[in-house]
Design an enzyme around this catalytic site. Sequence first.
Site, PDB file in Angstrom:
ATOM      1  N   ASP A  98       0.846  -1.196   0.000  1.00  0.00           N
ATOM      2  CA  ASP A  98       0.000   0.000   0.000  1.00  0.00           C
ATOM      3  C   ASP A  98       0.881   1.246   0.000  1.00  0.00           C
ATOM      4  O   ASP A  98       2.039   1.201   0.431  1.00  0.00           O
ATOM      5  CB  ASP A  98      -0.895   0.030   1.251  1.00  0.00           C
ATOM      6  CG  ASP A  98      -1.871  -1.132   1.277  1.00  0.00           C
ATOM      7  OD1 ASP A  98      -2.158  -1.696   0.209  1.00  0.00           O
ATOM      8  OD2 ASP A  98      -2.328  -1.472   2.391  1.00  0.00           O
TER       9      ASP A  98
HETATM   10  N1  URA Z   1      -1.237  -5.954   3.808  1.00  0.00           N
HETATM   11  C1  URA Z   1      -1.735  -4.698   3.828  1.00  0.00           C
HETATM   12  O1  URA Z   1      -2.779  -4.451   4.420  1.00  0.00           O
HETATM   13  N2  URA Z   1      -1.044  -3.740   3.187  1.00  0.00           N
HETATM   14  C2  URA Z   1       0.121  -3.967   2.539  1.00  0.00           C
HETATM   15  O2  URA Z   1       0.714  -3.037   2.000  1.00  0.00           O
HETATM   16  C3  URA Z   1       0.623  -5.274   2.531  1.00  0.00           C
HETATM   17  C4  URA Z   1      -0.076  -6.262   3.167  1.00  0.00           C
END
Ligand code: URA
Length: 242
Positions: A98
């Site tokens: 993310d």
């Molecule tokens: N899980 C998440 O919620 N975000 C990420 O960036 C990676 C795994």
Amino acid sequence: MLGHIGVASRAEIKKMVKQGRVTVDGLKVKDSGLQVNPDQSRIEVDGEAVLYREYVYLMLHKPAGVVSATEDNRDKTVIDLLPDEYRTFSPFPVGRLDKDTEGLLLLTNDGALSHELLSPRKHVPKTYEADVAGEIGDSHRQRFAAGVELDDGYLTKPAELHVLEHYEKDGQSCCRISLTIVEGKFHQVKRMFEAVGSKVLYLKRVSMGTLTLDPELPKGAFRELTEEELYRLQHIHQKENQ
Ligand code: URA
């Protein structure tokens, strides 16, 4: 392809070929699409031997605020963090973190390795460290070990939770945890904690398969994988295929 000699972008190479600056085994190259076997041929630009290779493998310490994509109209991408000499290989991120997640991201132009690492059938483990709100304890560990039901009804595969530290922030109980999952659903770690009534406050990936984030690598920096890191990454997944 001559576009990947690692000293310039494809467009630059094309230009250099046009300018007559590139030779293969002493012969001037006229066509930048010429197939060359780098193990058997000597490639020179302006009379200097160049290292030719097809693939590049980079470990990036992704900072928050950049997106795991090759192009984006609004945000800075992880590829924007690379200099031209690496961008010329057209690397892409292996999976996504993310925008607000930090940590280990592998960038490569090796589609086959990427496919292996991301294939849901391979169950490649990914370990995250996170700060989460609330008290996390043994009951959570057991629930994660059994798999938790996400907001869309999906039951996750068993995940390994460890509590690393309990602390207080602004009068609220928080925990630093590590979580290993073997799949990669959208926002999975955040949604797993939501499913047990908690919230991820900070998230960082520390490993993927056999590859671990180099603690010496500052946020926003990258380096090439060592031969051993690459070998282990390729090797372990070959073994899993058997
Ligand atoms: N899980 C998440 O919620 N975000 C990420 O960036 C990676 C795994």
